[in-house]
Design an enzyme around this catalytic site. Structure first.
Site, short mmCIF file in Angstrom:
data_model
loop_
_atom_site.label_atom_id
_atom_site.label_comp_id
_atom_site.label_asym_id
_atom_site.label_seq_id
_atom_site.Cartn_x
_atom_site.Cartn_y
_atom_site.Cartn_z
N GLU A 37 -10.77 11.99 -9.24
CA GLU A 37 -12.08 11.38 -9.42
C GLU A 37 -12.34 10.33 -8.35
O GLU A 37 -13.44 10.25 -7.79
CB GLU A 37 -12.18 10.78 -10.83
CG GLU A 37 -12.21 11.82 -11.93
CD GLU A 37 -10.88 12.52 -12.20
OE1 GLU A 37 -10.90 13.62 -12.76
OE2 GLU A 37 -9.80 11.96 -11.86
N HIS A 68 -11.47 -8.11 -3.26
CA HIS A 68 -11.17 -7.84 -1.85
C HIS A 68 -11.89 -6.63 -1.27
O HIS A 68 -12.09 -6.57 -0.06
CB HIS A 68 -9.67 -7.63 -1.65
CG HIS A 68 -8.87 -8.86 -1.90
ND1 HIS A 68 -7.49 -8.86 -1.87
CD2 HIS A 68 -9.22 -10.14 -2.18
CE1 HIS A 68 -7.04 -10.07 -2.12
NE2 HIS A 68 -8.08 -10.87 -2.31
#
Length: 142
Positions: free
Chosen positions: A71, A98
């Site tokens: 996925e 991040h």
């Protein structure tokens, strides 16, 4: 928040629980399928989620499968998507902090439901840190 969500058959049960959780929390959620535990090919349901997020129709996306690996790969094929495969709360925090991930991938067979719900919450509430990370995101988009 507007959230797109999709899964294959192996992520269907958690998808249903996550949808309930998100709606109870006041989020607007669109389910891109699948709509049962009958075996399906995950790209048919994951790519539309990623495309909708990339087009700006949704603020975030969530995709689920057995491991979440396929996925995540499918979602990341769509330009403008940064899909993070997360397995615990810290991985979810860092994929937002991040990487400014806009799609979350989860593996139903990899964790219990409570952990999955905690990951979703952290994914939705953690802001992108920016700074030195912004240049890296820009390099991905080039």
């Amino acid at each position: 928040m507007k959230i797109a969500i999709g899964s294959d058959h192996a992520g269907y049960a958690y998808k249903q629980a996550i949808i309930r959780h998100l709606r109870e929390a006041g989020h607007e959620v669109e389910d891109f399928g699948t709509h049962s535990e009958a075996a399906v090919d995950y790209p048919r349901f994951i790519r539309p989620v990623a495309e909708a997020v990339a087009a700006g129709k949704f603020e975030r996306g969530i995709v689920l499968g057995g491991s979440g690996n396929g996925e995540a790969i499918a979602a990341n094929r769509v330009r403008g998507v940064r899909c993070g495969l997360c397995w615990n709360v810290e991985s979810a925090r860092l994929t937002r902090l991040h990487n400014d991930a806009n799609v979350l991938s989860l593996g139903e067979r990899m964790m219990d439901l409570d952990t999955a719900l905690q990951i979703v919450e952290v994914f939705l509430t953690t802001a992108f840190e920016g700074g030195r990370h912004l240049a890296r995101i820009q390099q991905l988009d080039e």
